[in-house]
Every structure is written in structure tokens, then in C-alpha cells.
Design a protein around this motif. Structure first.
Motif, PDB file in Angstrom:
ATOM      1  N   GLN A 197     -24.776  -9.407  33.588  1.00 12.71           N
ATOM      2  CA  GLN A 197     -24.622 -10.083  32.308  1.00 12.71           C
ATOM      3  C   GLN A 197     -23.529  -9.416  31.474  1.00 12.71           C
ATOM      4  O   GLN A 197     -23.176  -8.263  31.681  1.00 12.71           O
ATOM      5  CB  GLN A 197     -25.938 -10.068  31.539  1.00 12.71           C
ATOM      6  N   THR A 219     -26.383 -16.837  36.353  1.00 11.01           N
ATOM      7  CA  THR A 219     -26.659 -15.569  35.686  1.00 11.01           C
ATOM      8  C   THR A 219     -27.917 -14.900  36.221  1.00 11.01           C
ATOM      9  O   THR A 219     -27.915 -13.699  36.525  1.00 11.01           O
ATOM     10  CB  THR A 219     -26.798 -15.783  34.169  1.00 11.01           C
ATOM     11  N   SER A 233     -18.686  -8.578  31.400  1.00  9.63           N
ATOM     12  CA  SER A 233     -19.541  -8.297  32.550  1.00  9.63           C
ATOM     13  C   SER A 233     -18.959  -7.163  33.381  1.00  9.63           C
ATOM     14  O   SER A 233     -17.744  -7.030  33.523  1.00  9.63           O
ATOM     15  CB  SER A 233     -19.686  -9.549  33.424  1.00  9.63           C
ATOM     16  N   VAL A 272     -27.584 -15.705  28.601  1.00  5.95           N
ATOM     17  CA  VAL A 272     -28.036 -14.389  29.066  1.00  5.95           C
ATOM     18  C   VAL A 272     -29.468 -14.114  28.597  1.00  5.95           C
ATOM     19  O   VAL A 272     -29.932 -12.973  28.633  1.00  5.95           O
ATOM     20  CB  VAL A 272     -27.097 -13.262  28.584  1.00  5.95           C
ATOM     21  N   THR A 280     -21.208 -13.039  33.755  1.00  4.50           N
ATOM     22  CA  THR A 280     -21.296 -14.038  32.693  1.00  4.50           C
ATOM     23  C   THR A 280     -19.976 -14.305  31.988  1.00  4.50           C
ATOM     24  O   THR A 280     -19.691 -15.443  31.601  1.00  4.50           O
ATOM     25  CB  THR A 280     -22.340 -13.597  31.652  1.00  4.50           C
TER      26      THR A 280
END
Length: 237
Positions: A99, A129, A52, A12, A136
Motif C-alpha cells: 500500500q 491492493t 508504495s 487502502v 497502490t
């Protein structure tokens, strides 16, 4: 003879993806690239991150709140990051980003390492991502990406349904703390040379060359046996 490069990174982390491209560009120009062993190490920028979201988050608003800047300033930061990524051939889409917690993604990267597919999965996770808005932490999404790069679905399911490789992730993070790593990407060459951040490819290449020159085996400047000496239990007397 091989030279080991360990890269602490998070899936991320936008600079980690940029750093990956710059490292790859440097490695492509490195004369001994075939003798470099690359391992991706786990680093969570926010171990407490929530799963997420079901929908894309407002990245500018989130950034503005984090750094206490205006929405316009935050959007400018995102635009600059997008332009930097584009210069490396990457298409960042912060407008669709979803994310979340990256712990399970890191566990799958350790599974991929065991199957010789770690770099492939790392690349796929980063692209999902930052370019595709993939969630994620979502297990279905992670499963699909892992299987896509060639990991056995049964092994993937076994990891996602357990705490397998959790200790490996924690061990990577413990090693990062031991090295004093507080941000990523961070590159460690042969356990002795550190490169902090997404350095330009030229800087990375210079570091690889310096490390290799100090890593290389002894160069003989005389012919073996050209002067008296001892070997094993025999001496030239």
C-alpha cells in the motif's frame, strides 16, 4: 425515479472493501436496486502517505507500531481481518501488501466515473491492493488496472501525467468534512441518510428500504378530479 447512494471510501482501507461486498449483498436483495445510482467518493485515510514500496511491507510490524501493541497482537488483528474478509468471499493477503499514497487512484476513479466504469475500477483497485499485492501509487500498475476495465489508455495517461481531477478529489474530501465524516466506509443516501462503517448487509438493506419509503413520490389516495379544485389558471366553480 432514482435514489442516489454516495460512498466515501479509500482503496487502502480493508473495511471499505468488506463494506463494498456487504453493500452489494444488500443491494441485490433491494426491490428497487435498478433505480439506485451509486457513486464512489474520494477519501484518503492518510494524505501524507509515501509512495508504495518496491517490496511487500511487514504489515504486522507496521500495525504494531501504529497501535503500540505487540507483533503477536498485531498479527492477530490481521488474521481477524482476513477471516472477516473471507466470510464475504474476499481473499486478503497482508503478507504481500504494498500500500501507499492513494491520491492518483482516486483521480482515476473520477475518470472512470466520467466513462461509466467507476464501480468496475473501484473493484479492480480494491482486489489489486488487498489480494494481489499491487503497489497502490505506482503509475504503471494503475495504468494497467484502469485499461483492463475499459478506460482509454490515452485518457488514463493524460490523468497520470497531470493534476487532472485533483480538484474533484479535494471536493469529495471537503464534502466529507462538511458531513462530519471522519472514517470510512461511509454511505450517504440521497444526501440525507448516513451509514457509518461496514455495516452488515441486513442493516444496509433496512436503511435502503427506509430511505426509499421516504423518497418515493406521493401516493394518491383519491382519484384526481374527484373533488373541486384549481389547476393553473382554471378553477372548478
Amino acid at each position: 425515479m432514482s435514489m442516489k447512494v454516495e460512498i466515501w471510501s479509500d482503496v487502502v482501507c480493508p473495511w471499505c472493501y468488506v463494506g463494498k461486498r456487504r453493500f452489494e449483498a444488500a443491494l441485490a436483495r433491494f426491490d428497487h436496486r435498478d433505480d439506485v445510482e451509486v457513486t464512489w467518493r474520494s477519501f484518503e485515510l492518510d494524505p501524507t502517505a509515501a509512495p508504495s514500496s518496491d517490496a511487500a511491507v511487514d504489515s504486522a510490524a507496521k500495525l504494531a507500531a501504529k497501535y503500540r501493541v505487540s507483533i503477536d497482537q498485531a498479527q492477530g488483528m490481521l488474521d481477524n481481518m482476513t477471516a472477516t474478509a473471507a466470510a464475504e468471499g474476499l481473499d486478503f493477503r497482508f503478507d504481500i501488501a504494498r500500500q501507499g499514497n492513494s491520491f492518483d487512484a482516486h483521480r482515476l476513479l473520477h475518470l472512470a466515473l466520467a466513462h461509466g466504469k467507476q464501480d468496475e475500477l473501484k473493484e479492480r483497485l480494491d482486489r489489486a491492493t488487498f489480494s494481489e499485492g499491487s503497489p497502490t501509487s505506482d503509475h504503471d500498475a494503475l495504468r494497467g488496472l484502469a485499461v483492463e476495465v475499459g478506460l482509454p489508455v490515452d485518457d488514463v495517461n493524460a490523468v497520470l501525467s497531470s493534476d487532472r481531477y485533483a480538484d474533484a478529489v479535494r471536493a469529495d474530501e471537503d464534502q466529507a468534512r462538511a458531513y462530519g465524516i471522519s472514517g470510512v466506509p461511509f454511505f450517504v443516501i440521497d444526501g440525507k441518510y448516513g451509514i457509518s462503517g461496514a455495516q452488515p448487509a441486513d442493516v444496509v438493506l433496512q436503511s435502503l428500504e427506509q430511505a426509499w419509503s421516504e423518497h418515493s413520490p406521493l401516493s394518491m389516495v383519491t382519484t384526481p378530479g374527484s373533488a373541486p379544485g384549481c389547476e393553473g389558471d382554471s378553477c372548478a366553480i
